[in-house]
Write a protein that holds these residues in place. Sequence first.
Motif, PDB file in Angstrom:
ATOM      1  N   ILE A  43     -24.689 -31.732 -46.366  1.00 44.97           N
ATOM      2  CA  ILE A  43     -24.172 -33.022 -45.866  1.00 44.97           C
ATOM      3  C   ILE A  43     -24.145 -33.069 -44.332  1.00 44.97           C
ATOM      4  O   ILE A  43     -24.035 -32.037 -43.662  1.00 44.97           O
ATOM      5  N   THR A  44     -24.231 -34.267 -43.821  1.00 40.65           N
ATOM      6  CA  THR A  44     -24.161 -34.492 -42.375  1.00 40.65           C
ATOM      7  C   THR A  44     -23.008 -35.442 -42.047  1.00 40.65           C
ATOM      8  O   THR A  44     -22.810 -36.440 -42.744  1.00 40.65           O
ATOM      9  N   PHE A  45     -22.269 -35.087 -41.003  1.00 39.47           N
ATOM     10  CA  PHE A  45     -21.203 -35.943 -40.479  1.00 39.47           C
ATOM     11  C   PHE A  45     -21.511 -36.252 -39.020  1.00 39.47           C
ATOM     12  O   PHE A  45     -22.053 -35.411 -38.304  1.00 39.47           O
ATOM     13  N   ARG A  46     -21.155 -37.438 -38.598  1.00 39.41           N
ATOM     14  CA  ARG A  46     -21.264 -37.784 -37.176  1.00 39.41           C
ATOM     15  C   ARG A  46     -19.857 -37.820 -36.588  1.00 39.41           C
ATOM     16  O   ARG A  46     -18.925 -38.339 -37.231  1.00 39.41           O
ATOM     17  N   VAL A  47     -19.735 -37.253 -35.408  1.00 37.96           N
ATOM     18  CA  VAL A  47     -18.444 -37.209 -34.726  1.00 37.96           C
ATOM     19  C   VAL A  47     -18.337 -38.448 -33.837  1.00 37.96           C
ATOM     20  O   VAL A  47     -19.290 -38.774 -33.123  1.00 37.96           O
ATOM     21  N   PRO A  48     -17.219 -39.167 -33.906  1.00 39.00           N
ATOM     22  CA  PRO A  48     -17.093 -40.360 -33.047  1.00 39.00           C
ATOM     23  C   PRO A  48     -17.051 -40.001 -31.562  1.00 39.00           C
ATOM     24  O   PRO A  48     -16.776 -38.863 -31.205  1.00 39.00           O
ATOM     25  N   GLU A  49     -17.299 -41.014 -30.724  1.00 40.03           N
ATOM     26  CA  GLU A  49     -17.277 -40.786 -29.264  1.00 40.03           C
ATOM     27  C   GLU A  49     -15.951 -40.272 -28.788  1.00 40.03           C
ATOM     28  O   GLU A  49     -15.872 -39.480 -27.850  1.00 40.03           O
ATOM     29  N   LYS A  50     -14.891 -40.759 -29.403  1.00 37.63           N
ATOM     30  CA  LYS A  50     -13.547 -40.261 -29.077  1.00 37.63           C
ATOM     31  C   LYS A  50     -12.670 -40.447 -30.296  1.00 37.63           C
ATOM     32  O   LYS A  50     -13.019 -41.201 -31.215  1.00 37.63           O
ATOM     33  N   GLN A  51     -11.547 -39.784 -30.315  1.00 36.92           N
ATOM     34  CA  GLN A  51     -10.668 -39.871 -31.488  1.00 36.92           C
ATOM     35  C   GLN A  51      -9.625 -40.985 -31.333  1.00 36.92           C
ATOM     36  O   GLN A  51      -9.066 -41.425 -32.313  1.00 36.92           O
ATOM     37  N   PHE A  52      -9.371 -41.432 -30.092  1.00 38.56           N
ATOM     38  CA  PHE A  52      -8.466 -42.580 -29.881  1.00 38.56           C
ATOM     39  C   PHE A  52      -9.073 -43.553 -28.925  1.00 38.56           C
ATOM     40  O   PHE A  52      -9.800 -43.224 -28.049  1.00 38.56           O
TER      41      PHE A  52
END
Length: 138
Positions: free
Chosen positions: A129-138
Amino acid sequence: MLPATHCAQPERLRLLSALTAERRLDFWSLPSMVKLTFIQPDGASQSVEADTGATVMEAAKQNDVPGIDAECGGACACATCHVYVDAAWVDKVGTPDPMEEDMLDFAFDVRKESRLSCQIKITDALDGITFRVPEKQF
Ligand code: FES
């Protein structure tokens, strides 16, 4: 008449068989390793090996994946473990429960493929599986 030890043989065999079956079950329920890939907003990719039974957040933290802060330690109380599930895997991962949905309201740039990685249990079905990390968490 047979000695008492001989009469007990079937019971011993039954117990031995049950014990062996139990150990076999334990053997097969040992965690296996699956591959997870995290893609950063700049395109950098990091693949990690993770035990089934752990959460995606735990695997990310153990492998120092940037951008997965997990400030609450997996209690579904911070939304700093937000990830985007690759579209091809959304069905296998499933949908968030109501508590996770409520917490996702606090995450940055929530999309339909958003999940809190602390709420995703790693199973054999997620191997690759692949996940993308958001640009920031908040
Ligand atoms: Fe806090 Fe996932 S680690 S919500």
